[in-house]
Design a protein around this motif. Sequence first.
Motif, PDB file in Angstrom:
ATOM      1  N   ILE A   1       0.864  -1.183   0.000  1.00 32.98           N
ATOM      2  CA  ILE A   1       0.000   0.000   0.000  1.00 32.98           C
ATOM      3  C   ILE A   1       0.903   1.236   0.000  1.00 32.98           C
ATOM      4  CG2 ILE A   1      -1.830   1.246   1.215  1.00 32.98           C
ATOM      5  CD1 ILE A   1      -2.712  -1.435   2.393  1.00 32.98           C
ATOM      6  N   SER A   2       0.859   1.977  -1.086  1.00 31.44           N
ATOM      7  CA  SER A   2       1.759   3.132  -1.230  1.00 31.44           C
ATOM      8  C   SER A   2       1.124   4.420  -0.753  1.00 31.44           C
ATOM      9  CB  SER A   2       2.155   3.305  -2.704  1.00 31.44           C
ATOM     10  OG  SER A   2       2.947   2.233  -3.123  1.00 31.44           O
ATOM     11  N   ARG A   3       1.947   5.214  -0.097  1.00 32.27           N
ATOM     12  CA  ARG A   3       1.578   6.569   0.334  1.00 32.27           C
ATOM     13  C   ARG A   3       2.899   7.288   0.525  1.00 32.27           C
ATOM     14  NH1 ARG A   3      -2.119   6.485   5.512  1.00 32.27           N
ATOM     15  NH2 ARG A   3      -1.051   4.505   5.675  1.00 32.27           N
ATOM     16  N   SER A   4       3.321   8.025  -0.474  1.00 34.46           N
ATOM     17  CA  SER A   4       4.690   8.499  -0.411  1.00 34.46           C
ATOM     18  C   SER A   4       4.898   9.768  -1.220  1.00 34.46           C
ATOM     19  CB  SER A   4       5.609   7.396  -0.939  1.00 34.46           C
ATOM     20  OG  SER A   4       6.915   7.876  -1.100  1.00 34.46           O
ATOM     21  N   GLY A   5       5.786  10.611  -0.728  1.00 32.65           N
ATOM     22  CA  GLY A   5       6.176  11.809  -1.468  1.00 32.65           C
ATOM     23  C   GLY A   5       7.353  11.544  -2.388  1.00 32.65           C
ATOM     24  N   GLY A   6       7.889  10.317  -2.352  1.00 29.88           N
ATOM     25  CA  GLY A   6       9.009   9.971  -3.233  1.00 29.88           C
ATOM     26  C   GLY A   6      10.241   9.523  -2.473  1.00 29.88           C
ATOM     27  N   MET A   7      11.373   9.611  -3.133  1.00 31.52           N
ATOM     28  CA  MET A   7      12.617   9.149  -2.522  1.00 31.52           C
ATOM     29  C   MET A   7      13.078  10.124  -1.429  1.00 31.52           C
ATOM     30  SD  MET A   7      13.227   6.304  -4.003  1.00 31.52           S
ATOM     31  CE  MET A   7      11.523   5.934  -4.440  1.00 31.52           C
TER      32      MET A   7
ATOM     33  N   LEU B   1      -2.609   2.020  -4.462  1.00 30.65           N
ATOM     34  CA  LEU B   1      -2.117   3.393  -4.363  1.00 30.65           C
ATOM     35  C   LEU B   1      -3.117   4.238  -3.593  1.00 30.65           C
ATOM     36  CD1 LEU B   1      -1.020   3.811  -8.100  1.00 30.65           C
ATOM     37  CD2 LEU B   1       0.154   2.629  -6.249  1.00 30.65           C
ATOM     38  N   THR B   2      -2.613   4.961  -2.604  1.00 29.58           N
ATOM     39  CA  THR B   2      -3.491   5.839  -1.831  1.00 29.58           C
ATOM     40  C   THR B   2      -2.931   7.261  -1.913  1.00 29.58           C
ATOM     41  OG1 THR B   2      -2.358   5.592   0.296  1.00 29.58           O
ATOM     42  CG2 THR B   2      -3.968   3.906  -0.263  1.00 29.58           C
ATOM     43  N   ASN B   3      -3.667   8.196  -1.359  1.00 28.97           N
ATOM     44  CA  ASN B   3      -3.310   9.610  -1.471  1.00 28.97           C
ATOM     45  C   ASN B   3      -2.225  10.009  -0.475  1.00 28.97           C
ATOM     46  OD1 ASN B   3      -3.691  12.309  -2.389  1.00 28.97           O
ATOM     47  ND2 ASN B   3      -4.865  12.730  -0.543  1.00 28.97           N
ATOM     48  N   PRO B   4      -1.091  10.540  -0.890  1.00 22.24           N
ATOM     49  CA  PRO B   4      -0.608  10.675  -2.261  1.00 22.24           C
ATOM     50  C   PRO B   4       0.430   9.591  -2.589  1.00 22.24           C
ATOM     51  CG  PRO B   4       0.659  12.082  -0.796  1.00 22.24           C
ATOM     52  CD  PRO B   4      -0.225  11.219   0.085  1.00 22.24           C
ATOM     53  N   THR B   5       0.544   9.235  -3.847  1.00 19.37           N
ATOM     54  CA  THR B   5       1.624   8.341  -4.291  1.00 19.37           C
ATOM     55  C   THR B   5       2.381   9.081  -5.387  1.00 19.37           C
ATOM     56  OG1 THR B   5       0.351   6.353  -3.757  1.00 19.37           O
ATOM     57  CG2 THR B   5       2.165   6.090  -5.306  1.00 19.37           C
ATOM     58  N   THR B   6       3.518   9.652  -5.030  1.00 18.12           N
ATOM     59  CA  THR B   6       4.219  10.514  -5.991  1.00 18.12           C
ATOM     60  C   THR B   6       5.723  10.256  -6.001  1.00 18.12           C
ATOM     61  OG1 THR B   6       4.431  12.223  -4.302  1.00 18.12           O
ATOM     62  CG2 THR B   6       2.538  12.408  -5.764  1.00 18.12           C
ATOM     63  N   GLY B   7       6.396  10.881  -6.929  1.00 17.06           N
ATOM     64  CA  GLY B   7       7.852  10.804  -7.023  1.00 17.06           C
ATOM     65  C   GLY B   7       8.338   9.410  -7.379  1.00 17.06           C
ATOM     66  N   GLY B   8       9.489   9.063  -6.818  1.00 21.62           N
ATOM     67  CA  GLY B   8      10.168   7.811  -7.171  1.00 21.62           C
ATOM     68  C   GLY B   8       9.379   6.540  -6.906  1.00 21.62           C
ATOM     69  N   THR B   9       8.390   6.588  -6.015  1.00 22.97           N
ATOM     70  CA  THR B   9       7.583   5.375  -5.790  1.00 22.97           C
ATOM     71  C   THR B   9       6.800   5.029  -7.061  1.00 22.97           C
ATOM     72  OG1 THR B   9       5.937   6.807  -4.769  1.00 22.97           O
ATOM     73  CG2 THR B   9       7.264   5.489  -3.298  1.00 22.97           C
ATOM     74  N   THR B  10       6.283   6.073  -7.732  1.00 27.42           N
ATOM     75  CA  THR B  10       5.560   5.796  -8.992  1.00 27.42           C
ATOM     76  C   THR B  10       6.537   5.444 -10.110  1.00 27.42           C
ATOM     77  OG1 THR B  10       5.552   8.155  -9.520  1.00 27.42           O
ATOM     78  CG2 THR B  10       3.547   7.264  -8.563  1.00 27.42           C
ATOM     79  N   ALA B  11       7.829   5.765  -9.903  1.00 31.03           N
ATOM     80  CA  ALA B  11       8.829   5.390 -10.906  1.00 31.03           C
ATOM     81  C   ALA B  11       9.417   4.024 -10.599  1.00 31.03           C
ATOM     82  CB  ALA B  11       9.934   6.434 -10.952  1.00 31.03           C
ATOM     83  N   SER B  12       8.874   3.346  -9.579  1.00 30.30           N
ATOM     84  CA  SER B  12       9.381   2.002  -9.265  1.00 30.30           C
ATOM     85  C   SER B  12       8.242   1.101  -8.786  1.00 30.30           C
ATOM     86  CB  SER B  12      10.529   2.077  -8.250  1.00 30.30           C
ATOM     87  OG  SER B  12      10.113   2.713  -7.059  1.00 30.30           O
ATOM     88  N   TYR B  13       8.337   0.602  -7.573  1.00 28.41           N
ATOM     89  CA  TYR B  13       7.472  -0.505  -7.150  1.00 28.41           C
ATOM     90  C   TYR B  13       5.961  -0.228  -7.184  1.00 28.41           C
ATOM     91  CZ  TYR B  13       7.729   1.836  -2.581  1.00 28.41           C
ATOM     92  OH  TYR B  13       7.682   2.750  -1.570  1.00 28.41           O
TER      93      TYR B  13
END
Length: 287
Positions: free
Chosen positions: A161-167, A200-212
């Motif tokens: 379950i993703s919730r991330s601003g990125g790397m 994907l939950t709010n927000p899923t951004t940055g490097g997380t969307t560029a990977s897993y």
Amino acid sequence: MAIEWFKRDREGVVLQQKKTTPDTLWIKCDNCGEIVFKRELEKRLMVCPKCEYHFAIPAEKYIEIITDVGTWKEFSAELKSTDPLGFRDQQKYSDRIVSSMKKTGKNEAITTGVCAVEGYPIVLGIMEFSFMGGSVGSVVGEKIARAVDRARKDRRGLILISRSGGMRMQEGMVSLMQMAKTSVKLTQLGEARLPYISLLTNPTTGGTTASYSMLGDVIIAEPGALIGFAGPRVIKQTIGQDLPQGFQRSEFLLEKGFLDRIVSRKDIKPTIVTLLRFLMSDLESEK
Ligand SMILES: [Zn+2]
């Protein structure tokens, strides 16, 4: 509400206390502004009854929603970030880690564990946005890697379950490497013919969307979630054009083919179970 007509800051003058509603009882919806009774909101899994806005919920709540009662067992909880670069911005990175630990009661921005979902053996990982914006450093990467290893060892499906601003920029290149590391690990999971469902939950951004986050066999999202790589302002400046309505929200991404399905919180478990029935049926026959 009482209006304060005069400011009296002379000593000895006691102002009448403003009568306020205890904020524990009522919550204002971030999206539509409706004032909602908190207990009502909790009953609806923190989804606004008026506009269906999905409030952020902690990892424990997702565990409650998704896993079969009494089956959750956390692992890798002891892993903690070091400060490989001795990084400091306005604050020392090591201090930021400590204050996030205090705030969240967790050692890092992801919680991983084994569980059963309608009897299916699963490794579940849930990101925590309140821990440094859910940013991905070496420990989050390592915990995902270990989650995959565990899934392969026990023949379990994986749900993240993703919730991330990125790397996590405080770890520089080390954090960017986690994109490659988690991607390689997920390839190994695929080779072992084990399913990976990405929520994907709010927000899923940055490097997380560029990977897993975007490498799921099935990718589902909560309604209205912000999902994207670069922020809208950066994109607008780069392409010099106005962005379309609803850009980078779940509904827009579904329309453009980036998502398989948008799922309301109350439907997450039934949806996952249906998917597992489809994706793990051959695993049952292995037994
Ligand atoms: Zn609302």
